[in-house]
Write a protein that holds these residues in place. Structure first.
Motif, PDB file in Angstrom:
ATOM      1  N   ASN A  23      38.454 -49.390  41.029  1.00 37.51           N
ATOM      2  CA  ASN A  23      39.513 -48.385  41.164  1.00 37.51           C
ATOM      3  C   ASN A  23      40.289 -48.177  39.864  1.00 37.51           C
ATOM      4  O   ASN A  23      41.354 -47.561  39.862  1.00 37.51           O
ATOM      5  CB  ASN A  23      40.478 -48.770  42.289  1.00 37.51           C
ATOM      6  N   GLY A  24      39.760 -48.705  38.750  1.00 38.04           N
ATOM      7  CA  GLY A  24      40.401 -48.490  37.464  1.00 38.04           C
ATOM      8  C   GLY A  24      41.476 -49.489  37.106  1.00 38.04           C
ATOM      9  O   GLY A  24      42.189 -49.308  36.107  1.00 38.04           O
ATOM     10  N   SER A  25      41.617 -50.560  37.894  1.00 35.01           N
ATOM     11  CA  SER A  25      42.584 -51.598  37.563  1.00 35.01           C
ATOM     12  C   SER A  25      42.047 -52.479  36.445  1.00 35.01           C
ATOM     13  O   SER A  25      40.843 -52.733  36.364  1.00 35.01           O
ATOM     14  CB  SER A  25      42.883 -52.461  38.794  1.00 35.01           C
ATOM     15  N   ILE A  26      42.934 -52.970  35.596  1.00 37.58           N
ATOM     16  CA  ILE A  26      42.521 -53.885  34.530  1.00 37.58           C
ATOM     17  C   ILE A  26      42.261 -55.258  35.153  1.00 37.58           C
ATOM     18  O   ILE A  26      42.998 -55.702  36.028  1.00 37.58           O
ATOM     19  CB  ILE A  26      43.590 -53.965  33.419  1.00 37.58           C
ATOM     20  N   VAL A  27      41.191 -55.927  34.708  1.00 39.37           N
ATOM     21  CA  VAL A  27      40.801 -57.224  35.261  1.00 39.37           C
ATOM     22  C   VAL A  27      40.549 -58.200  34.119  1.00 39.37           C
ATOM     23  O   VAL A  27      39.898 -57.855  33.131  1.00 39.37           O
ATOM     24  CB  VAL A  27      39.525 -57.107  36.121  1.00 39.37           C
ATOM     25  N   ALA A  28      41.077 -59.414  34.250  1.00 35.07           N
ATOM     26  CA  ALA A  28      40.777 -60.490  33.309  1.00 35.07           C
ATOM     27  C   ALA A  28      40.088 -61.617  34.058  1.00 35.07           C
ATOM     28  O   ALA A  28      40.475 -61.950  35.174  1.00 35.07           O
ATOM     29  CB  ALA A  28      42.040 -61.012  32.647  1.00 35.07           C
ATOM     30  N   GLN A  29      39.066 -62.197  33.433  1.00 32.85           N
ATOM     31  CA  GLN A  29      38.304 -63.271  34.064  1.00 32.85           C
ATOM     32  C   GLN A  29      38.125 -64.424  33.102  1.00 32.85           C
ATOM     33  O   GLN A  29      38.160 -64.246  31.892  1.00 32.85           O
ATOM     34  CB  GLN A  29      36.947 -62.751  34.536  1.00 32.85           C
ATOM     35  N   SER A  30      37.927 -65.621  33.679  1.00 35.98           N
ATOM     36  CA  SER A  30      37.748 -66.794  32.846  1.00 35.98           C
ATOM     37  C   SER A  30      37.013 -67.871  33.605  1.00 35.98           C
ATOM     38  O   SER A  30      36.840 -67.792  34.817  1.00 35.98           O
ATOM     39  CB  SER A  30      39.102 -67.323  32.386  1.00 35.98           C
ATOM     40  N   TRP A  31      36.606 -68.893  32.850  1.00 34.15           N
ATOM     41  CA  TRP A  31      35.939 -70.061  33.417  1.00 34.15           C
ATOM     42  C   TRP A  31      36.938 -71.201  33.388  1.00 34.15           C
ATOM     43  O   TRP A  31      37.402 -71.616  32.335  1.00 34.15           O
ATOM     44  CB  TRP A  31      34.698 -70.392  32.606  1.00 34.15           C
TER      45      TRP A  31
ATOM     46  N   SER B 218      34.981 -73.164  38.061  1.00 32.66           N
ATOM     47  CA  SER B 218      34.845 -71.909  38.780  1.00 32.66           C
ATOM     48  C   SER B 218      35.273 -70.753  37.888  1.00 32.66           C
ATOM     49  O   SER B 218      35.926 -70.939  36.864  1.00 32.66           O
ATOM     50  CB  SER B 218      35.687 -71.917  40.061  1.00 32.66           C
ATOM     51  N   VAL B 219      34.891 -69.560  38.296  1.00 30.86           N
ATOM     52  CA  VAL B 219      35.309 -68.346  37.608  1.00 30.86           C
ATOM     53  C   VAL B 219      36.599 -67.849  38.243  1.00 30.86           C
ATOM     54  O   VAL B 219      36.700 -67.726  39.458  1.00 30.86           O
ATOM     55  CB  VAL B 219      34.225 -67.259  37.688  1.00 30.86           C
ATOM     56  N   VAL B 220      37.593 -67.584  37.434  1.00 32.60           N
ATOM     57  CA  VAL B 220      38.888 -67.125  37.909  1.00 32.60           C
ATOM     58  C   VAL B 220      39.063 -65.670  37.503  1.00 32.60           C
ATOM     59  O   VAL B 220      38.772 -65.297  36.375  1.00 32.60           O
ATOM     60  CB  VAL B 220      40.021 -67.978  37.307  1.00 32.60           C
ATOM     61  N   SER B 221      39.516 -64.868  38.430  1.00 27.90           N
ATOM     62  CA  SER B 221      39.699 -63.441  38.176  1.00 27.90           C
ATOM     63  C   SER B 221      41.114 -63.031  38.538  1.00 27.90           C
ATOM     64  O   SER B 221      41.636 -63.412  39.583  1.00 27.90           O
ATOM     65  CB  SER B 221      38.692 -62.625  39.000  1.00 27.90           C
ATOM     66  N   VAL B 222      41.743 -62.279  37.647  1.00 32.05           N
ATOM     67  CA  VAL B 222      43.091 -61.763  37.879  1.00 32.05           C
ATOM     68  C   VAL B 222      43.045 -60.246  37.770  1.00 32.05           C
ATOM     69  O   VAL B 222      42.566 -59.711  36.776  1.00 32.05           O
ATOM     70  CB  VAL B 222      44.093 -62.326  36.857  1.00 32.05           C
ATOM     71  N   VAL B 223      43.508 -59.569  38.806  1.00 28.67           N
ATOM     72  CA  VAL B 223      43.495 -58.108  38.844  1.00 28.67           C
ATOM     73  C   VAL B 223      44.894 -57.589  38.578  1.00 28.67           C
ATOM     74  O   VAL B 223      45.849 -57.968  39.265  1.00 28.67           O
ATOM     75  CB  VAL B 223      42.979 -57.585  40.197  1.00 28.67           C
ATOM     76  N   GLY B 224      45.019 -56.740  37.578  1.00 26.47           N
ATOM     77  CA  GLY B 224      46.308 -56.176  37.219  1.00 26.47           C
ATOM     78  C   GLY B 224      46.431 -54.730  37.674  1.00 26.47           C
ATOM     79  O   GLY B 224      45.690 -54.279  38.558  1.00 26.47           O
ATOM     80  N   PRO B 225      47.330 -53.959  37.048  1.00 26.74           N
ATOM     81  CA  PRO B 225      47.556 -52.576  37.460  1.00 26.74           C
ATOM     82  C   PRO B 225      46.475 -51.643  36.930  1.00 26.74           C
ATOM     83  O   PRO B 225      45.655 -52.022  36.103  1.00 26.74           O
ATOM     84  CB  PRO B 225      48.907 -52.256  36.820  1.00 26.74           C
ATOM     85  N   GLN B 226      46.496 -50.418  37.383  1.00 26.42           N
ATOM     86  CA  GLN B 226      45.619 -49.401  36.847  1.00 26.42           C
ATOM     87  C   GLN B 226      46.109 -48.997  35.455  1.00 26.42           C
ATOM     88  O   GLN B 226      47.311 -48.869  35.222  1.00 26.42           O
ATOM     89  CB  GLN B 226      45.575 -48.183  37.764  1.00 26.42           C
TER      90      GLN B 226
END
Length: 501
Positions: A413-421, A425-433
């Motif tokens: 949906n166009g939100s910014i996403v940051a991911q890491s190890w 485990s893989v961690v994902s954080v979803v921010g705003p568009q």
């Protein structure tokens, strides 16, 4: 950027944070930002405010733009996703005010202050001047902190016969060392200039009692930290003639200092790398040495911290070269109509990626391949459409390799996403568009091994864990791309997110 004479307090623990901490901040040039605090676990938090800010754990890798970034992955992983909801909009009250002094708004050594630089890229040449070295045997090299490093031991060390004057002047000597063995009763040489075994006529930078030691012979200062073996360590030896002070820095942190009786008085003598003199009781270093530099002034604490932790900086001002202290290699699409070109940027010029086969890649990120190492990525983006992968980290230049992960990109949906190890485990954080056709500053941070960085517009790494990022082409501009080997603070992010032009 400007040179600051203020040295803000440096917290060395931030560079070795074992418990991962993650945060997310966002800023765009329309003066609108989003702020949302959500319940967090004991290791993750999300802040959405002035500038995007993330925390991540890493491995050695390659980076690609549409910027792509990746840590080491296993075939079986679990994932944790934290997303923001009900964000509110606000205009920060200090948006156009000056930032506090920090270590991100200072510059490091410029060519005019660099006296000598030995990179040891399969040679003993001085890349800044003409102080070329020699060895009594054929030099041997190994993979180093940046590209290649020189192997040094009891029979392999560098002699520089050309005289370089340290007489009655300030100077800074820096190097990356990898010590393979230490005996507390043995002195090991790193650098030296020898005229005579007389007070202030023998300049030496050595290891004594497993700690750093720096002096002019009988006018010395010792470090306080015991060195570790089999790990790359940055050492800096500073003499400031204006205060008659000798200082030792270890990994960017002041490790010892003293006021000396006088400046160095040697007027002749060869220099030695991997040793402190041609004879004497100091043994050659046992291990590897890389990126040895000499500057003609006393560097500040912030400059040295940046020399250690500013891994690369790409301004994209009509060039794709690294303007940071390590001058890492980079690559772009070379074929005709590549879709890579320079346009007006947020600061000066920017790189635009406009075709699906366009890419920018940079490699040589040693600490990004190690678990639990702090890091930060900072860049401006101007997306034409809110989709694709922005930053991808990989152990291979193909974008895949033995491990890989899209680190920064867009969701469906166009939100910014940051991911890491996180280490397990893989961690994902979803921010705003993120708004299109507008500049947005993004910073992603955390505390982990060696990789490549890619900026590109095609989907790399088909075997990677994608999670919330929809991999594909990024279309838009990228500017002012920084990689740090430490977790930036909000004060340090401020000047990156609020440039003067």
């Amino acid at each position: 950027m400007f040179v600051s004479t203020i040295n803000p307090e440096i917290d060395p623990t931030r560079r070795h944070q074992i418990a991962p901490k993650q945060a997310f901040k966002y800023e765009n040039s329309s003066k609108q930002a989003f702020k949302r605090k959500v319940p967090i676990s004991n290791w993750t938090k999300i802040l959405i405010g002035v500038g995007i800010f993330f925390g991540i754990a890493f491995v050695t890798a390659a980076i690609i733009i549409p910027v792509i970034l990746v840590p080491i992955l296993t075939r079986t992983t679990t994932t944790t996703t934290i997303s923001t909801t009900d964000v509110t909009m606000f205009i920060p009250s200090n948006y156009w005010t000056s930032c506090s002094a920090s270590c991100t708004n200072v510059t490091t050594t410029t060519p005019s202050t660099l006296l000598a630089s030995w990179k040891f890229e399969n040679n003993l040449l001085d890349s800044a001047n003409s102080y070329n070295g020699s060895m009594s045997s054929v030099p041997s090299y190994i993979s180093g902190y940046v590209d290649q490093a020189l192997i040094v031991n009891s029979v392999q060390y560098v002699t520089v016969s050309s005289y370089l004057s340290f007489f009655s002047r300030s100077f800074t000597i820096e190097a990356w060392i990898y010590v393979t063995s230490l005996i507390s009763s043995v002195d090991y040489g790193i650098f030296g200039q020898y005229q005579a075994a007389t007070t202030r006529q023998w300049l030496f930078c050595i290891i004594r009692s497993n700690k750093m030691f720096f002096g002019f012979f009988n006018d010395d200062v010792g470090g306080s930290t015991t060195l570790s073996t089999n790990i790359w360590t940055h050492v800096a030896f500073v003499y400031d003639i204006s205060t008659n002070t000798k200082m030792i820095y270890l990994n960017g942190v002041l490790d010892g200092s003293t006021t000396t009786g006088s400046s160095y008085q040697g007027t002749t003598g060869s220099m030695y790398i991997g040793k402190s003199a041609s004879g004497g009781s100091v043994n050659p270093l046992s291990g590897y040495i890389d990126q040895v530099t000499i500057s003609n002034r006393a560097k500040t604490a912030c400059e040295i911290l940046n020399d250690v932790t500013l891994v690369s900086y790409f301004s994209f001002d009509n060039v794709t070269t690294d303007s940071g202290p390590n001058t890492l290699s980079s690559y772009i699409t070379l074929q005709s109509n590549s879709g890579v070109s320079f346009v007006t940027g947020r600061v000066g010029q920017a790189l635009i990626l406009s075709r699906t086969n366009a890419f920018f890649q940079t490699c040589g990120y040693y600490w990004l391949g190690h678990n639990n190492r702090a890091f930060s990525f900072a860049l401006w983006i101007y997306p034409i459409s809110a989709g694709g992968t922005i930053l991808h980290l990989s152990s291979d230049r193909s974008g895949s390799g033995s491990w890989c992960l899209p680190k920064l990109g867009f969701s469906s949906n166009g939100s910014i996403v940051a991911q890491s190890w996180s280490g397990s485990s893989v961690v994902s954080v979803v921010g705003p568009q993120i708004p299109t056709n507008n500049w947005t500053h993004i910073v992603q941070t955390w505390s982990n091994q060696k990789m490549c960085i890619f900026l590109e517009t095609s989907g790399f790494g088909t075997n990677c864990q994608t999670l919330n990022i929809i991999m594909g082409s990024y279309s838009g501009r990228i500017d002012e791309f920084y990689v740090y080997d430490r977790e930036l603070t909000e004060n340090e992010i401020c000047p990156l997110a609020h440039p003067y032009n």
